[in-house]
Design an enzyme around this catalytic site. Structure first.
Site, PDB file in Angstrom:
ATOM      1  N   ALA A  77      -8.695  -3.440  17.126  1.00 46.57           N
ATOM      2  CA  ALA A  77      -8.451  -4.887  17.242  1.00 46.57           C
ATOM      3  C   ALA A  77      -7.452  -5.337  16.169  1.00 46.57           C
ATOM      4  CB  ALA A  77      -9.760  -5.661  17.110  1.00 46.57           C
ATOM      5  N   ARG A 125       0.635   6.196  -1.664  1.00 47.18           N
ATOM      6  CA  ARG A 125       0.408   7.507  -1.020  1.00 47.18           C
ATOM      7  C   ARG A 125       0.727   7.402   0.476  1.00 47.18           C
ATOM      8  NH1 ARG A 125      -6.253   7.737  -0.824  1.00 47.18           N
ATOM      9  NH2 ARG A 125      -6.395   6.750   1.223  1.00 47.18           N
ATOM     10  N   ILE A 180      -1.258  11.147  12.316  1.00 48.74           N
ATOM     11  CA  ILE A 180      -0.363  11.501  11.207  1.00 48.74           C
ATOM     12  C   ILE A 180      -1.193  12.135  10.084  1.00 48.74           C
ATOM     13  CG2 ILE A 180       1.410  10.634   9.608  1.00 48.74           C
ATOM     14  CD1 ILE A 180       2.077  10.132  12.628  1.00 48.74           C
ATOM     15  N   LYS A 192      -5.129  -3.534  14.779  1.00 50.39           N
ATOM     16  CA  LYS A 192      -3.796  -2.978  15.058  1.00 50.39           C
ATOM     17  C   LYS A 192      -3.167  -3.637  16.282  1.00 50.39           C
ATOM     18  CE  LYS A 192      -3.672  -0.180  11.566  1.00 50.39           C
ATOM     19  NZ  LYS A 192      -2.736  -0.463  10.474  1.00 50.39           N
ATOM     20  N   SER A 234      -0.741   1.034  15.396  1.00 51.42           N
ATOM     21  CA  SER A 234      -1.286   2.361  15.689  1.00 51.42           C
ATOM     22  C   SER A 234      -1.343   2.545  17.197  1.00 51.42           C
ATOM     23  CB  SER A 234      -2.703   2.476  15.111  1.00 51.42           C
ATOM     24  OG  SER A 234      -3.363   3.601  15.656  1.00 51.42           O
ATOM     25  N   ASN A 256       2.127  -2.301   5.557  1.00 47.33           N
ATOM     26  CA  ASN A 256       1.598  -0.949   5.763  1.00 47.33           C
ATOM     27  C   ASN A 256       0.148  -0.785   5.338  1.00 47.33           C
ATOM     28  OD1 ASN A 256       1.922   2.163   5.885  1.00 47.33           O
ATOM     29  ND2 ASN A 256       1.285   1.786   3.772  1.00 47.33           N
ATOM     30  N   TYR A 297     -10.791  -1.385  13.997  1.00 48.01           N
ATOM     31  CA  TYR A 297      -9.448  -0.903  13.653  1.00 48.01           C
ATOM     32  C   TYR A 297      -8.471  -1.176  14.808  1.00 48.01           C
ATOM     33  CZ  TYR A 297      -5.930   2.507  12.002  1.00 48.01           C
ATOM     34  OH  TYR A 297      -4.778   3.123  11.575  1.00 48.01           O
ATOM     35  N   GLY A 347       0.810  -1.226   0.000  1.00 45.03           N
ATOM     36  CA  GLY A 347       0.000   0.000   0.000  1.00 45.03           C
ATOM     37  C   GLY A 347       0.833   1.259   0.000  1.00 45.03           C
ATOM     38  N   ALA A 348       1.683   1.419  -1.039  1.00 47.55           N
ATOM     39  CA  ALA A 348       2.652   2.524  -0.970  1.00 47.55           C
ATOM     40  C   ALA A 348       2.472   3.578  -2.060  1.00 47.55           C
ATOM     41  CB  ALA A 348       4.068   1.958  -0.996  1.00 47.55           C
TER      42      ALA A 348
HETATM   43  P1  NAD Z   1      -3.653   6.035   3.411  1.00 47.18           P
HETATM   44  O1  NAD Z   1      -5.118   5.731   3.358  1.00 47.18           O
HETATM   45  O2  NAD Z   1      -3.159   7.323   2.899  1.00 47.18           O
HETATM   46  O3  NAD Z   1      -2.799   4.853   2.743  1.00 47.18           O
HETATM   47  C1  NAD Z   1      -3.128   3.510   2.899  1.00 47.18           C
HETATM   48  C2  NAD Z   1      -2.612   2.778   1.700  1.00 47.18           C
HETATM   49  O4  NAD Z   1      -2.984   1.389   1.808  1.00 47.18           O
HETATM   50  C3  NAD Z   1      -3.218   3.296   0.403  1.00 47.18           C
HETATM   51  O5  NAD Z   1      -2.202   3.403  -0.564  1.00 47.18           O
HETATM   52  C4  NAD Z   1      -4.220   2.199   0.019  1.00 47.18           C
HETATM   53  O6  NAD Z   1      -4.443   2.104  -1.364  1.00 47.18           O
HETATM   54  C5  NAD Z   1      -3.507   0.972   0.566  1.00 47.18           C
HETATM   55  N1  NAD Z   1      -4.415  -0.141   0.734  1.00 47.18           N
HETATM   56  C6  NAD Z   1      -5.586  -0.158   1.428  1.00 47.18           C
HETATM   57  N2  NAD Z   1      -6.172  -1.360   1.323  1.00 47.18           N
HETATM   58  C7  NAD Z   1      -5.345  -2.134   0.551  1.00 47.18           C
HETATM   59  C8  NAD Z   1      -5.391  -3.469   0.083  1.00 47.18           C
HETATM   60  N3  NAD Z   1      -6.427  -4.271   0.387  1.00 47.18           N
HETATM   61  N4  NAD Z   1      -4.382  -3.928  -0.679  1.00 47.18           N
HETATM   62  C9  NAD Z   1      -3.331  -3.135  -1.002  1.00 47.18           C
HETATM   63  N5  NAD Z   1      -3.236  -1.848  -0.587  1.00 47.18           N
HETATM   64  C10 NAD Z   1      -4.229  -1.358   0.173  1.00 47.18           C
HETATM   65  O7  NAD Z   1      -3.271   5.857   4.944  1.00 47.18           O
HETATM   66  P2  NAD Z   1      -1.952   6.212   5.774  1.00 47.18           P
HETATM   67  O8  NAD Z   1      -2.351   7.246   6.756  1.00 47.18           O
HETATM   68  O9  NAD Z   1      -0.791   6.428   4.876  1.00 47.18           O
HETATM   69  O10 NAD Z   1      -1.806   4.836   6.580  1.00 47.18           O
HETATM   70  C11 NAD Z   1      -0.802   3.865   6.317  1.00 47.18           C
HETATM   71  C12 NAD Z   1      -0.824   2.860   7.460  1.00 47.18           C
HETATM   72  O11 NAD Z   1      -0.548   3.542   8.683  1.00 47.18           O
HETATM   73  C13 NAD Z   1      -2.169   2.176   7.644  1.00 47.18           C
HETATM   74  O12 NAD Z   1      -1.986   0.833   8.025  1.00 47.18           O
HETATM   75  C14 NAD Z   1      -2.793   2.951   8.805  1.00 47.18           C
HETATM   76  O13 NAD Z   1      -3.730   2.190   9.516  1.00 47.18           O
HETATM   77  C15 NAD Z   1      -1.554   3.268   9.624  1.00 47.18           C
HETATM   78  N6  NAD Z   1      -1.732   4.397  10.534  1.00 47.18           N
HETATM   79  C16 NAD Z   1      -2.042   5.640  10.079  1.00 47.18           C
HETATM   80  C17 NAD Z   1      -2.213   6.684  10.991  1.00 47.18           C
HETATM   81  C18 NAD Z   1      -2.551   8.071  10.562  1.00 47.18           C
HETATM   82  O14 NAD Z   1      -2.810   8.905  11.441  1.00 47.18           O
HETATM   83  N7  NAD Z   1      -2.577   8.398   9.286  1.00 47.18           N
HETATM   84  C19 NAD Z   1      -2.064   6.436  12.354  1.00 47.18           C
HETATM   85  C20 NAD Z   1      -1.742   5.165  12.778  1.00 47.18           C
HETATM   86  C21 NAD Z   1      -1.568   4.148  11.866  1.00 47.18           C
END
Ligand code: NAD
Length: 248
Positions: free
Chosen positions: A158, A16, A189, A160, A143, A91, A156, A13-14
């Site tokens: 559960a 973005r 974030i 994490k 998280s 990720n 979510y 999932g990279a």
């Molecule tokens: P985001 O929504 O910007 O990015 C998530 C990425 O995962 C996207 O590129 C999406 O296309 C991809 N994705 C989702 N489902 C998928 C699947 N089934 N197969 C392949 N790719 C998939 O979110 P982010 O904020 O960059 O989050 C990245 C990670 O960090 C996530 O696991 C999120 O739970 C975790 N996180 C984020 C925050 C925050 O505050 N943003 C806080 C704690 C944890």
């Protein structure tokens, strides 16, 4: 000397957010980058060329991280294309928030399969390769809500928290084969995932954070760089909170 020179990193999932920031940071440190994304929409090509401009190899693979057999296929193809995998970052993640009393089975299943089963899928497929290499670093994107819970996010949280138990167990199983497994627990974030919050809510969150700001994807990428590199060669089975002190 770059910290990840010659290594191959697979990041799910990279296209973005945090995943993309990690891919870019690792590439700046000399790693060849493999990443996955869910749907073809032209972004993956743009990510590939921006990362290749940093002087490393980069390839994106379209696959739903929650799909076990698709994951096996991606990992086989990565080995055919790159020959090894040194770093895995689980990720990919989604939210489908709601209070427990109103949560549907669909909301629960979607979040658990995308966030938790995906990590099983990629780790299961990658660990035999890392075991043969006798080295590897796996990073699960947990998280702060996986550590402390959050009202309105029981699915979510559960998923994490599950990533933490999974990482600690695999760290114990695979440590003797040279594989380290750790988690990052980001706080608030600023990415597309959190952009749905109103400006007032964002300000309210920031007031509760000791460092008085939301984190950036680069803050998380710097933590991931430590865990991916040999700087953390004696660190396994741990959770690093990257949260501005929110969870201290
Ligand atoms: P985001 O929504 O910007 O990015 C998530 C990425 O995962 C996207 O590129 C999406 O296309 C991809 N994705 C989702 N489902 C998928 C699947 N089934 N197969 C392949 N790719 C998939 O979110 P982010 O904020 O960059 O989050 C990245 C990670 O960090 C996530 O696991 C999120 O739970 C975790 N996180 C984020 C925050 C925050 O505050 N943003 C806080 C704690 C944890």
């Amino acid at each position: 000397m770059k910290l990840l020179e010659g290594k191959v990193a697979l990041i799910t999932g990279a296209t973005r957010g945090i995943g993309r920031a990690i891919a870019t940071k690792f590439a700046e440190q000399g790693a060849n980058i493999v990443f996955t994304y869910r749907q073809k929409n032209g972004t993956a090509e743009e990510v590939e060329s921006s990362i290749e401009a940093l002087g490393v190899k980069c390839k994106g693979y379209a696959a739903d991280a929650a799909d076990y057999s698709a994951t096996e296929g991606v990992v086989k193809q990565v080995i055919a294309d790159f020959g090894r995998i040194d770093i895995l970052v689980n990720n990919a993640g989604i939210t489908k928030d709601g209070l427990l009393m109103r949560m549907s089975e669909e909301q629960w299943d979607a979040v658990i399969t995308t966030n938790l089963k995906s990590a099983f899928n990629f780790t299961r497929a990658t660990v035999p390769i890392m075991a043969k290499q006798r080295c590897g670093s796996i990073i699960n994107m947990s998280s702060v809500v996986g550590v402390s819970g959050n009202a309105g996010q029981c699915n979510y949280s559960a998923s994490k928290a599950g990533l933490i138990g999974f990482a600690k167990s695999v760290a114990k199983e695979m440590g003797p084969r040279g594989i380290r497994v750790n988690c990052i627990a980001p706080g608030f974030i600023q990415t597309d995932m959190t952009s749905a919050l109103s400006e007032e809510m964002r300000e309210a969150w920031c007031k509760t954070i000791p460092l008085r700001r939301g984190g950036t994807p680069e803050d998380v990428a710097n933590t991931a760089l430590f865990l991916a590199s040999d700087l953390s060669s004696y660190v396994t089975g741990q959770v690093i909170n990257c949260c501005g002190g929110m969870n201290c």
